[in-house]
Design an enzyme around this catalytic site. Sequence first.
Site, PDB file in Angstrom:
ATOM      1  N   LYS A 140     -62.418  93.250  37.580  1.00  0.00           N
ATOM      2  CA  LYS A 140     -63.620  94.063  37.774  1.00  0.00           C
ATOM      3  C   LYS A 140     -64.386  93.565  39.002  1.00  0.00           C
ATOM      4  CE  LYS A 140     -64.619  95.190  32.915  1.00  0.00           C
ATOM      5  NZ  LYS A 140     -64.494  96.646  33.035  1.00  0.00           N
ATOM      6  N   ARG A 172     -58.017  99.162  24.167  1.00  0.00           N
ATOM      7  CA  ARG A 172     -57.114 100.025  23.406  1.00  0.00           C
ATOM      8  C   ARG A 172     -55.834  99.265  23.005  1.00  0.00           C
ATOM      9  NH1 ARG A 172     -57.092 104.335  28.184  1.00  0.00           N
ATOM     10  NH2 ARG A 172     -59.149 103.378  28.391  1.00  0.00           N
TER      11      ARG A 172
END
Length: 489
Positions: free
Chosen positions: A268, A342
Amino acid sequence: MISLTQAHPATVVADALVVICQSGPDGPTPLGDVPDDVAALVSATADVLGLTGGVDEVHRLPANGLRTRSLVLTGAGEEVTPESVRRAAGAATRTLAGLGKAAVVLPDDEPATLAAVAEGALLGAYTYTRYRLKPSKDEDKAPLGEVQLLLGHRATKAENRSAERAQVLADAVHGVRDLVNTAPNDLYPAAFAETARAEAKGVKGVKVTVLDDKALAAGGYGGLAGVGKGSTRPPRLVKVAYSPSRPKASVALVGKGITFDSGGISLKPAANMDEMKSDMAGAATVLATVLAAARLSLPVAVTAWCALAENMPSGTAQRPSDVLTTYGGTTVEVLNTDAEGRLVLADALAAAVEEEPDLVVDVATLTGAQIIALGRRVAAVMGTDDARDEVVAAAAAAGESVWPMPLPEDLKEGLKSKVADLANTGERWGGTLTAGLFLAEFVGTTPWAHVDFAGPAYNVGTAYGYTPVGGTGMGVRTLLTLLESRAAL
Ligand code: BES
Ligand code: MN
Ligand code: ZN
């Protein structure tokens, strides 16, 4: 701490007397059984004090003629609803940090009002001071110590139960906030697992099982193992099962527990990366909820699954293009290591539905797209129709903001992998829905709801109502209300 008392506003002794005011065209109206002096003071000075009774308006005045040391006027806005008084009570107690005791005038004698004021007052009485070792600043103050609700009569059984529930609920929400606010150098997967064990100790009917990294590898939990690989602090799957003697239903709660999300090799940007210590809010929420359900002895079997890993870049980290095999055998090509939530949820959901619960709900700070779609204060809910609507209804009853979102078939196309059963990312638009569609692949035929609260779990702005800066504890009220509805069926 909360208590109910017969005492009257004019004679009660406390640091503050809290009066909730409704705003209207003719100025603020103090609600409930307030002393005439207070009502007169409000109407005589509203304009000069700038008092309107608006949302999040809190004024503290000297309490002339009262036995309390101050008078706190807090606004509920134009509409008096359980959530508006919850918020008004919380805004008031939030400003009373550092003080001992507040007595609160109830706006009316509806049972729902008592519950809401109790909840709001306790939820607002929160500060996080673990890392402030030099006392001086405002933020160092301990939360308000005690909330007294002025009933004017002896509490009934139902009123006592309502206050007890508010206390259990607030303790649960505070527990989530504490975990979210804990620095990730102190809260890593194994530390979270130890906390879960410690918190569950002595709670009747609760059993904690921890799968460590070896057990995860041996058990085929490739999602957790893959995401956790880059960190020196290995992943865990924590199962907290509450089994009452005659359950009316069984519900599995699955939480995303990324104790820090750097993005991994798909790193990120530096700006605001600190906020990613909140990426375990889902796991904290399901842990707190199952323990609250047990403390309230709800006749519903509840199993919380905390999917814990730290997502870090390193020489041992998973790479974009790695293929992993999730629990149950579905293979996933990792196209972006920052879509890690996920992956860990896939394992936990597949394990959870193996036990055939009546319902599975997962809670996750899953996508930045959730914030784009609904903003910072409204969570997205997806899932099978009935389960999704059940969560929406529970949230409405609990006073939390969620909104139903679809799972459009066409977006599944984007999750096709060139080499594996699934890819972990799809097309850019509707990223929240794509993530939901990915999770849907792991719940089989079990009724399922997915809550994406990337924004609402963590308040990066300023405090408002009963919500502090940092971890908010949003979601606990919705889940507990859902479990109570199942218990009442
Ligand atoms: N934990 C983040 C989502 C997030 C973003 C939570 C901002 C709270 C605030 C999640 O793991 C993530 O990085 N999601 C990616 C998915 C993308 C790579 C498909 C995102 O939203 O950008
Ligand atoms: Mn991520
Ligand atoms: Zn994440």
